[in-house]
Write a protein that holds these residues in place. Structure first.
Motif, mmCIF file in Angstrom:
data_model
loop_
_atom_site.group_PDB
_atom_site.id
_atom_site.type_symbol
_atom_site.label_atom_id
_atom_site.label_comp_id
_atom_site.label_asym_id
_atom_site.label_seq_id
_atom_site.Cartn_x
_atom_site.Cartn_y
_atom_site.Cartn_z
ATOM 1 N N PRO A 122 -4.089 1.491 -7.363
ATOM 2 C CA PRO A 122 -3.170 1.554 -8.509
ATOM 3 C C PRO A 122 -2.042 0.531 -8.425
ATOM 4 O O PRO A 122 -1.290 0.356 -9.367
ATOM 5 C CB PRO A 122 -2.604 2.975 -8.410
ATOM 6 N N VAL A 123 -1.944 -0.123 -7.289
ATOM 7 C CA VAL A 123 -0.863 -1.098 -7.079
ATOM 8 C C VAL A 123 -1.472 -2.427 -6.635
ATOM 9 O O VAL A 123 -2.676 -2.622 -6.738
ATOM 10 C CB VAL A 123 0.143 -0.569 -6.021
ATOM 11 N N GLY A 124 -0.653 -3.312 -6.119
ATOM 12 C CA GLY A 124 -1.157 -4.627 -5.744
ATOM 13 C C GLY A 124 -1.556 -4.743 -4.281
ATOM 14 O O GLY A 124 -1.498 -5.831 -3.716
ATOM 15 N N CYS A 165 0.834 -1.206 0.000
ATOM 16 C CA CYS A 165 0.000 0.000 0.000
ATOM 17 C C CYS A 165 0.867 1.254 0.000
ATOM 18 O O CYS A 165 1.793 1.379 0.785
ATOM 19 C CB CYS A 165 -0.910 -0.020 1.222
ATOM 20 N N ILE A 166 0.550 2.179 -0.903
ATOM 21 C CA ILE A 166 1.303 3.431 -0.950
ATOM 22 C C ILE A 166 0.486 4.584 -0.382
ATOM 23 O O ILE A 166 0.816 5.755 -0.572
ATOM 24 C CB ILE A 166 1.734 3.744 -2.401
ATOM 25 N N LEU A 167 -0.591 4.244 0.310
ATOM 26 C CA LEU A 167 -1.426 5.220 1.004
ATOM 27 C C LEU A 167 -1.903 6.365 0.106
ATOM 28 O O LEU A 167 -1.937 7.520 0.507
ATOM 29 C CB LEU A 167 -0.662 5.774 2.226
ATOM 30 N N CYS A 168 -2.275 6.015 -1.085
ATOM 31 C CA CYS A 168 -2.753 7.041 -2.009
ATOM 32 C C CYS A 168 -4.200 7.429 -1.716
ATOM 33 O O CYS A 168 -4.681 8.447 -2.195
ATOM 34 C CB CYS A 168 -2.652 6.535 -3.441
ATOM 35 N N SER A 169 -4.917 6.578 -0.984
ATOM 36 C CA SER A 169 -6.304 6.836 -0.577
ATOM 37 C C SER A 169 -7.344 6.756 -1.702
ATOM 38 O O SER A 169 -8.477 7.177 -1.521
ATOM 39 C CB SER A 169 -6.454 8.202 0.108
ATOM 40 N N ARG A 170 -6.945 6.237 -2.838
ATOM 41 C CA ARG A 170 -7.957 6.073 -3.886
ATOM 42 C C ARG A 170 -9.056 5.106 -3.441
ATOM 43 O O ARG A 170 -10.234 5.277 -3.771
ATOM 44 C CB ARG A 170 -7.323 5.540 -5.179
HETATM 45 S S1 SF4 Z 1 -5.791 2.392 -3.192
HETATM 46 FE FE1 SF4 Z 1 -4.339 0.779 -2.756
HETATM 47 S S2 SF4 Z 1 -2.386 1.787 -2.533
HETATM 48 FE FE2 SF4 Z 1 -3.933 3.388 -2.430
HETATM 49 S S3 SF4 Z 1 -4.328 3.589 -0.243
HETATM 50 FE FE3 SF4 Z 1 -5.793 2.130 -0.993
HETATM 51 S S4 SF4 Z 1 -4.850 0.143 -0.682
HETATM 52 FE FE4 SF4 Z 1 -3.249 1.667 -0.500
#
Ligand code: SF4
Ligand code: SF4
Ligand code: SF4
Lengths: 352, 527
Positions: free
Chosen positions: A202-204, A148-153
């Motif tokens: 956007p990531v895994g 998780c890159i904490l982008c909050s999407r």
């Molecule tokens: S969308 Fe994915 S990467 Fe972004 S905060 Fe949520 S879990 Fe983390």
């Protein structure tokens, strides 16, 4: 409202007051990379990937959350901008686990694409492991916080798109985490498993469990179709590998759902692979079903219907069509009853 | 739906009655919630505190089956307080005086007595509706599944015409259709009175048209039977051979004991399905069908949008496309039908025969589907109907309707109202969702009841109870929830053993033959 002008990478362009720099750039075909920005939601400017240089401004600005102003002179790809993006990517890669080898999103990951296109091949910072354990309990969604890159999407999809209000940003600093409720498992929270967060990630870090190790972006064909459940008629991408659906996502710009799905449309697809499917025609004999060929079963039905119609008239036969099946099937069934059996005794559960 | 999901986002007001959208049409509900978050008003009319209640400006918790009295009460206020759209009523409608006469007998105080919603709230709702234009009215089966279902529908149309909310973007009367293709099956003429495209079988010109197209003579003129009449026909011997395609009648029809008796009475029963079901047990022959994603075709959604459905794999073993099965039977009767794919059926027959679909061709719906009417190849489709108050047959006609109670109301022996519906995690009889792992999220049925009733009966949430009606009884887990008002039990029909249809009342709207799934009388017993 009157259009205004600004300078974008050296050219003068028009924009509508109220547009952000990102919107203006997109409207003029200028690509600015984004990571946390989610179409239709409030821009947070959190990830800093979309920064651009505005002449006269002291620091770089996040293009997703900065309103365009008349006379601005903007550069979206200066060396200073590229340096900043590189650093941002490096910091993201240094936090948590970004080993792509078996990651489900490899090949379809915004972070991977950014690292590649900005040539980030060395990371100068020590890796800070991410403290939260993976959640792999329910059959539908895996939450791997180490990616998780904490982008909050995901939070925006849940709060602003689906308005399910199940997840939010929890904790602070190095223990920051996206939490469901007061940091519960998805299946013990208000989560309704629409999977919109998974689609937005956007990531895994959020992935479909049914599709795990079944085929990644480069292995699948995407086939557009319509959801088999309710009357909304959501448009789906079937991710198909070797003739088998491995994952379902919403068609982002498709009408009517604009990329949104619910739990049934997203996760309710694999019934078709059940062993319990009807596989051959069956004929009941002495109270038991036995397998039959199509010839035998079709002949039997045709003969029986003919016999009953001859003896009792056309209206002694009746049929119920299927509101779940194709238009073409219902058309064909009513045609059979009307044109061949000569009765209007054809209906379906039209009223339920 | 007269209007479209795409219009939800622009709507300024919603009037949602008898629609548990968050569970039954979840994605539609997301657009509604978005609009509400952006300031649109929401008036929710529902006996239960269902999930949309959290988003509603006003939640009118009406008593089950009181819709007409409640809506007439609102119209009474609109007329007496002079709040209705006089211009629209004068220029686009007929029958106002009759409507007025009828609703004048429903002053808010009387409507309040019947519906359980206070007279003040009824007035507030009328005033709020008059203050924001247009409002989108949405309904689902809470309106139709009553013995007065057709009249309920009329009432919602009366209200929207009185408010001048017809023929405008983000307005209209919008029934959210239950199944993915219930709209399409209607459009295709899988109805006893119409050919494809709603052309009446009783109309000699329509018959002549289809006789020519299908190369046959003497198409029957008399409208046929609807499902409940077919079922009764099985029991009394009028219907001998019965062909059930896809539907699981043994679980979905009211009063399972009666339904199973009827199915068992069939002289010859053909079932065509992708799975063995409770219904196929009664079959003499079972045809194995291709399922979703195993054949090419189209579905038509609630907003009349014809969208493509695509094949990605072969059906298992010998299973075949449904249209092929019907074609093979026709061939055995000496009819050689030309079309042999979804595309040929659609492009060469359906779209050629149904005027509203004339401009829909496979080539045009590769991406987004088209919303009918699409009269020709250039037409872009129709997002909302009755534009500028132009109704199909001239003026919009008010049909004044009187309130009638449900056929079975609580009494001493059966003191609670059972109302039924669908839950988010399952679809109908779970033939599909039950085989897609969704049991994990909802493994069993519950009888949802209020804490007041549970306390009075000494029942704890999670305890097994007996629910009994005049038709049957089931054993089910009680779930005490603030969603359900006192005097009501709420259940779904997803699980066989605790299926609400062991209890529901097989009484039907006289015109539509829709069963009264939303109201019957039961009692709950502690075990
Ligand atoms: S969308 Fe994915 S990467 Fe972004 S905060 Fe949520 S879990 Fe983390
Ligand atoms: S699955 Fe849906 S409800 Fe659950 S957290 Fe994700 S977006 Fe929210
Ligand atoms: S995804 Fe959900 S809301 Fe959309 S059509 Fe399927 S069941 Fe309906």
């Amino acid at each position: 409202m009157a259009m205004k002008t600004l300078t974008l990478n050296g050219s003068t362009v028009e924009f509508e007051p109220g547009q952000t720099i990102l919107e203006v750039a997109r409207a003029h075909g200028v690509h600015i990379p984004t990571l946390c920005y989610l179409d239709g939601c409030t821009a947070t400017g959190a990830c800093r990937i979309c920064v651009v240089e505005v002449k006269g401004a002291r620091s770089l600005v996040a293009s997703c959350s900065t309103p365009a102003e008349g006379g601005m002179d903007i550069c979206t790809d200066s060396e200073r901008v590229r340096q900043s993006r590189r650093l941002t990517i490096e910091l993201l890669l240094a936090s948590g686990n970004h080993n792509c080898i078996t990651c489900e999103m490899s090949g379809d990951c915004t972070l991977q694409d950014l690292a590649y296109s900005y040539g980030v091949d060395t990371i100068r910072f020590p890796n800070t492991p991410q403290p939260h354990a993976k959640e792999d309990m329910n059959p539908f969604i895996i939450r791997d916080f180490s990616r998780c890159i904490l982008c909050s999407r995901c939070v925006q999809s849940c709060q602003e798109v689906q308005v399910n209000r199940a997840i939010s940003n929890g904790y602070r600093g190095p223990t920051a985490k996206i939490i469901a409720g007061c940091d519960q498992r998805y299946d013990q929270s208000d989560c309704v498993f629409c999977g919109q967060c998974v689609q937005a990630c956007p990531v895994g870090a959020l992935i479909e469990k049914k599709g795990r190790f079944q085929g990644r972006a480069k292995d699948v064909d995407k086939v557009r179709t319509t959801c088999p459940y309710c009357g909304v008629g959501c448009q789906l991408w079937l991710h198909v590998k070797d003739g088998r659906i491995v994952k379902v996502t919403g068609v982002e710009d498709g009408a009517p759902n604009k990329g949104r799905l619910c739990v049934k449309g997203r996760f309710g697809y694999d019934f078709i692979y059940s062993d319990e499917r009807n596989k051959t025609p069956l004929i009941k004999e002495n109270g038991e079903f036995r397998e039959a060929s199509w010839e035998e079963a079709l002949d039997l039905v045709a003969n029986k219907f003919r016999e009953i119609i001859e003896k009792h008239g056309s209206d002694a036969v009746a049929g119920v069509s299927c509101a779940r099946s194709l238009n073409e099937d219902s058309y064909q069934m009513q045609k059979l009853f009307r044109a061949v059996f000569k009765t209007n005794n054809i209906d379906h559960c039209a009223r339920t | 739906m007269t209007n479209s999901f795409g219009e939800f986002g622009k709507a300024r007001m919603f009037f949602v009655i008898g629609s548990n959208m968050t569970e039954a049409h979840p994605v539609a509900a997301t657009f509604l919630k978005n609009a509400v978050m952006n300031g649109a008003k929401l008036i929710l009319v529902d006996p239960r505190k269902q999930p949309l209640a959290n988003f509603a400006d006003i939640h009118a918790q009406i008593k089950v089956g009181s819709d007409i009295a409640f809506l007439n009460g609102i119209m009474h206020v609109l007329i007496t307080e002079d709040l209705y759209d006089k211009e629209f009523v004068a220029s686009c409608t007929a029958g106002f005086e009759d409507l007025k006469k009828t609703v004048m007998a429903y002053p808010p105080e009387r409507a309040a007595e019947i519906s359980g919603v206070s007279a003040d709230m009824i007035r507030d709702i009328a005033r709020m509706l008059a203050s924001v234009k247009p409002a989108m009215l949405c309904y689902t089966l809470g309106i139709t599944e009553h013995t007065c279902g057709k009249n309920n529908v009329m009432s919602t149309a009366n209200l929207q015409m009185l408010l001048g909310n017809m023929g405008v973007e983000s307005g209209g009367v919008n029934p959210l259709r239950g199944q993915n293709n219930v709209q399409g099956a209607c459009d295709m003429g899988a109805l006893p009175n119409v050919f494809p495209g709603y052309q009446q079988v009783a109309n000699p010109d329509a018959r002549a048209k289809f006789e020519k197209a299908w190369g046959v003579k003497d198409l029957p003129a008399k409208p046929g039977l609807m499902i409940p009449q077919m079922m009764e026909g099985l029991a009394d011997g009028k219907v001998k051979a019965f062909w059930v395609f896809g539907e699981n009648l043994a679980n979905t029809e009211p009063d399972i004991a009666k339904v199973e008796h009827e199915l068992a009475s069939a002289e010859f029963l053909v079932c065509q399905d992708i799975f063995p079901t409770e219904t196929t047990r009664f079959a003499d022959v079972i045809f194995p069908s291709a399922g979703w994603s195993e054949d090419d075709g189209t579905f038509t959604n609630s907003e009349r949008r014809v969208s493509r459905v695509r094949k990605v794999s072969q059906p298992p073993a010998l299973a075949m496309p449904n249209w092929w099965i019907f074609k093979e039977i026709a061939r055995r009767f000496g009819h050689d039908w030309a079309s042999s794919s979804g595309e040929e059926l659609w492009d060469n027959e359906i779209s050629a025969l149904a005027p509203a679909l004339a401009g829909v061709k496979y080539g045009r719906i590769e991406q987004d589907g088209l919303q009918w009417p699409v009269p020709d190849d250039e037409h872009p489709g129709t997002a909302f109907l009755h534009k500028e108050g132009k109704f199909t047959c001239g003026l919009g006609v008010f049909t004044a309707v009187e309130w009638t109670p449900p056929a079975e109301v609580p009494d001493e022996e059966y003191p609670l109202v059972l109302s039924t519906g669908r839950r988010l995690y399952h679809y109908h009889t779970r033939t599909q969702t039950g085989r897609s792992g969704l049991d994990y999220l909802l493994p069993e049925e519950t009888a949802d009841m209020s804490s007041a009733d549970a306390e009075a009966l000494g029942i704890l949430s999670g305890e097994m109870v007996k629910v009994r009606s005049r038709r049957g009884e089931i054993t089910v887990k009680a779930k005490v929830t603030p969603q359900v008002p006192q005097g009501m039990v709420w259940m779904a029909f997803h699980f066989r053993d605790a299926c609400a249809n062991w209890l529901t009342n097989p009484v039907f709207d006289p015109a539509t033959q829709t069963a009264e799934y939303k109201a019957c009388a039961v009692r709950i017993e502690k075990i």
